[in-house]
Write a protein that holds these residues in place. Structure first.
Motif, PDB file in Angstrom:
ATOM      1  N   THR A   1      45.076  27.502  36.543  1.00 31.06           N
ATOM      2  CA  THR A   1      45.229  27.420  35.111  1.00 31.06           C
ATOM      3  C   THR A   1      45.817  28.730  34.599  1.00 31.06           C
ATOM      4  O   THR A   1      45.442  29.803  35.060  1.00 31.06           O
ATOM      5  N   THR A   2      46.702  28.635  33.661  1.00 32.30           N
ATOM      6  CA  THR A   2      47.325  29.813  33.069  1.00 32.30           C
ATOM      7  C   THR A   2      46.616  30.144  31.761  1.00 32.30           C
ATOM      8  O   THR A   2      46.444  29.286  30.890  1.00 32.30           O
ATOM      9  N   TYR A   3      46.190  31.398  31.640  1.00 33.96           N
ATOM     10  CA  TYR A   3      45.490  31.871  30.447  1.00 33.96           C
ATOM     11  C   TYR A   3      46.333  32.945  29.775  1.00 33.96           C
ATOM     12  O   TYR A   3      46.968  33.756  30.438  1.00 33.96           O
ATOM     13  N   LEU A   4      46.313  32.942  28.439  1.00 32.34           N
ATOM     14  CA  LEU A   4      46.971  34.011  27.687  1.00 32.34           C
ATOM     15  C   LEU A   4      46.020  35.199  27.605  1.00 32.34           C
ATOM     16  O   LEU A   4      44.830  35.026  27.331  1.00 32.34           O
ATOM     17  N   MET A   5      46.535  36.382  27.832  1.00 35.05           N
ATOM     18  CA  MET A   5      45.707  37.580  27.788  1.00 35.05           C
ATOM     19  C   MET A   5      45.427  37.969  26.334  1.00 35.05           C
ATOM     20  O   MET A   5      46.296  37.824  25.472  1.00 35.05           O
ATOM     21  N   PRO A   6      44.205  38.468  26.037  1.00 37.33           N
ATOM     22  CA  PRO A   6      43.917  38.964  24.685  1.00 37.33           C
ATOM     23  C   PRO A   6      44.806  40.174  24.358  1.00 37.33           C
ATOM     24  O   PRO A   6      45.283  40.869  25.255  1.00 37.33           O
ATOM     25  N   LYS A   7      45.032  40.432  23.093  1.00 36.67           N
ATOM     26  CA  LYS A   7      45.927  41.507  22.644  1.00 36.67           C
ATOM     27  C   LYS A   7      45.676  42.864  23.309  1.00 36.67           C
ATOM     28  O   LYS A   7      46.607  43.482  23.777  1.00 36.67           O
ATOM     29  N   PRO A   8      44.431  43.368  23.354  1.00 35.53           N
ATOM     30  CA  PRO A   8      44.242  44.703  23.947  1.00 35.53           C
ATOM     31  C   PRO A   8      44.619  44.776  25.425  1.00 35.53           C
ATOM     32  O   PRO A   8      44.968  45.832  25.922  1.00 35.53           O
ATOM     33  N   PHE A   9      44.576  43.643  26.144  1.00 35.36           N
ATOM     34  CA  PHE A   9      44.849  43.645  27.578  1.00 35.36           C
ATOM     35  C   PHE A   9      46.245  43.145  27.920  1.00 35.36           C
ATOM     36  O   PHE A   9      46.595  43.047  29.082  1.00 35.36           O
ATOM     37  N   SER A  10      47.045  42.806  26.927  1.00 39.34           N
ATOM     38  CA  SER A  10      48.349  42.192  27.200  1.00 39.34           C
ATOM     39  C   SER A  10      49.484  43.205  27.283  1.00 39.34           C
ATOM     40  O   SER A  10      50.646  42.828  27.197  1.00 39.34           O
ATOM     41  N   LEU A  11      49.178  44.478  27.470  1.00 38.74           N
ATOM     42  CA  LEU A  11      50.237  45.476  27.567  1.00 38.74           C
ATOM     43  C   LEU A  11      51.044  45.320  28.864  1.00 38.74           C
ATOM     44  O   LEU A  11      52.258  45.493  28.863  1.00 38.74           O
ATOM     45  N   LEU A  12      50.383  44.973  29.952  1.00 39.08           N
ATOM     46  CA  LEU A  12      51.074  44.854  31.232  1.00 39.08           C
ATOM     47  C   LEU A  12      51.507  43.421  31.525  1.00 39.08           C
ATOM     48  O   LEU A  12      52.609  43.185  31.990  1.00 39.08           O
ATOM     49  N   LYS A  13      50.621  42.462  31.275  1.00 39.84           N
ATOM     50  CA  LYS A  13      50.917  41.054  31.539  1.00 39.84           C
ATOM     51  C   LYS A  13      50.497  40.215  30.340  1.00 39.84           C
ATOM     52  O   LYS A  13      49.466  40.450  29.752  1.00 39.84           O
ATOM     53  N   ARG A  14      51.307  39.232  30.014  1.00 35.26           N
ATOM     54  CA  ARG A  14      50.988  38.351  28.879  1.00 35.26           C
ATOM     55  C   ARG A  14      50.138  37.155  29.310  1.00 35.26           C
ATOM     56  O   ARG A  14      49.374  36.633  28.528  1.00 35.26           O
ATOM     57  N   THR A  15      50.304  36.719  30.570  1.00 32.36           N
ATOM     58  CA  THR A  15      49.546  35.573  31.058  1.00 32.36           C
ATOM     59  C   THR A  15      48.844  35.943  32.360  1.00 32.36           C
ATOM     60  O   THR A  15      49.216  36.891  33.039  1.00 32.36           O
ATOM     61  N   LEU A  16      47.827  35.156  32.687  1.00 33.55           N
ATOM     62  CA  LEU A  16      47.064  35.370  33.905  1.00 33.55           C
ATOM     63  C   LEU A  16      46.772  34.007  34.518  1.00 33.55           C
ATOM     64  O   LEU A  16      46.304  33.102  33.832  1.00 33.55           O
ATOM     65  N   GLU A  17      47.099  33.856  35.797  1.00 33.95           N
ATOM     66  CA  GLU A  17      46.851  32.595  36.478  1.00 33.95           C
ATOM     67  C   GLU A  17      45.601  32.731  37.336  1.00 33.95           C
ATOM     68  O   GLU A  17      45.519  33.601  38.193  1.00 33.95           O
ATOM     69  N   LEU A  18      44.608  31.874  37.072  1.00 31.47           N
ATOM     70  CA  LEU A  18      43.346  31.888  37.799  1.00 31.47           C
ATOM     71  C   LEU A  18      42.913  30.467  38.116  1.00 31.47           C
ATOM     72  O   LEU A  18      43.176  29.543  37.350  1.00 31.47           O
ATOM     73  N   TYR A  19      42.231  30.336  39.248  1.00 27.16           N
ATOM     74  CA  TYR A  19      41.541  29.082  39.525  1.00 27.16           C
ATOM     75  C   TYR A  19      40.278  29.080  38.668  1.00 27.16           C
ATOM     76  O   TYR A  19      39.722  30.134  38.376  1.00 27.16           O
ATOM     77  N   PRO A  20      39.778  27.920  38.277  1.00 24.88           N
ATOM     78  CA  PRO A  20      38.566  27.878  37.445  1.00 24.88           C
ATOM     79  C   PRO A  20      37.371  28.587  38.076  1.00 24.88           C
ATOM     80  O   PRO A  20      36.603  29.258  37.392  1.00 24.88           O
ATOM     81  N   PHE A  21      37.200  28.499  39.412  1.00 30.78           N
ATOM     82  CA  PHE A  21      36.060  29.170  40.034  1.00 30.78           C
ATOM     83  C   PHE A  21      36.185  30.685  39.944  1.00 30.78           C
ATOM     84  O   PHE A  21      35.178  31.392  39.910  1.00 30.78           O
ATOM     85  N   GLN A  22      37.417  31.216  39.890  1.00 28.16           N
ATOM     86  CA  GLN A  22      37.598  32.656  39.728  1.00 28.16           C
ATOM     87  C   GLN A  22      37.148  33.103  38.347  1.00 28.16           C
ATOM     88  O   GLN A  22      36.515  34.156  38.204  1.00 28.16           O
ATOM     89  N   LEU A  23      37.457  32.330  37.339  1.00 23.73           N
ATOM     90  CA  LEU A  23      37.030  32.650  35.980  1.00 23.73           C
ATOM     91  C   LEU A  23      35.509  32.573  35.873  1.00 23.73           C
ATOM     92  O   LEU A  23      34.870  33.451  35.303  1.00 23.73           O
ATOM     93  N   HIS A  24      34.902  31.547  36.456  1.00 29.00           N
ATOM     94  CA  HIS A  24      33.442  31.410  36.433  1.00 29.00           C
ATOM     95  C   HIS A  24      32.789  32.563  37.182  1.00 29.00           C
ATOM     96  O   HIS A  24      31.768  33.103  36.732  1.00 29.00           O
ATOM     97  N   SER A  25      33.360  32.956  38.322  1.00 32.70           N
ATOM     98  CA  SER A  25      32.824  34.083  39.091  1.00 32.70           C
ATOM     99  C   SER A  25      32.893  35.372  38.285  1.00 32.70           C
ATOM    100  O   SER A  25      31.957  36.177  38.307  1.00 32.70           O
ATOM    101  N   LEU A  26      33.983  35.570  37.580  1.00 30.52           N
ATOM    102  CA  LEU A  26      34.143  36.765  36.756  1.00 30.52           C
ATOM    103  C   LEU A  26      33.096  36.804  35.644  1.00 30.52           C
ATOM    104  O   LEU A  26      32.440  37.825  35.431  1.00 30.52           O
ATOM    105  N   VAL A  27      32.900  35.689  34.971  1.00 29.26           N
ATOM    106  CA  VAL A  27      31.922  35.624  33.877  1.00 29.26           C
ATOM    107  C   VAL A  27      30.508  35.845  34.403  1.00 29.26           C
ATOM    108  O   VAL A  27      29.736  36.627  33.831  1.00 29.26           O
TER     109      VAL A  27
END
Length: 68
Positions: A1-27
């Protein structure tokens, strides 16, 4: 899934591609690492309330181990 980065973190990359389990693991890891230290604070407060230095005598001078 492609996620848009929040404004403070979007200086280097505008989007971030993660599998759903990676996002759940991060949280879950952020939650556990922020809540985890409070267990030690609770144990310290518990020991102070009962005026005991160690929970066990396994290692002299050490805080001891909490065993179920």
């Amino acid at each position: 899934t492609t996620y848009l980065m929040p404004k403070p973190f979007s200086l280097l990359k505008r989007t971030l591609e993660l599998y759903p389990f990676q996002l759940h693991s991060l949280v879950l890891s952020l939650f556990a690492s922020s809540i985890g230290p409070f267990g030690g604070f609770f144990a310290s407060g518990f020991k102070r309330a009962f005026r005991i230095k160690d929970f066990a005598a396994t290692i002299p001078g050490h805080g001891g181990f909490v065993v179920k």
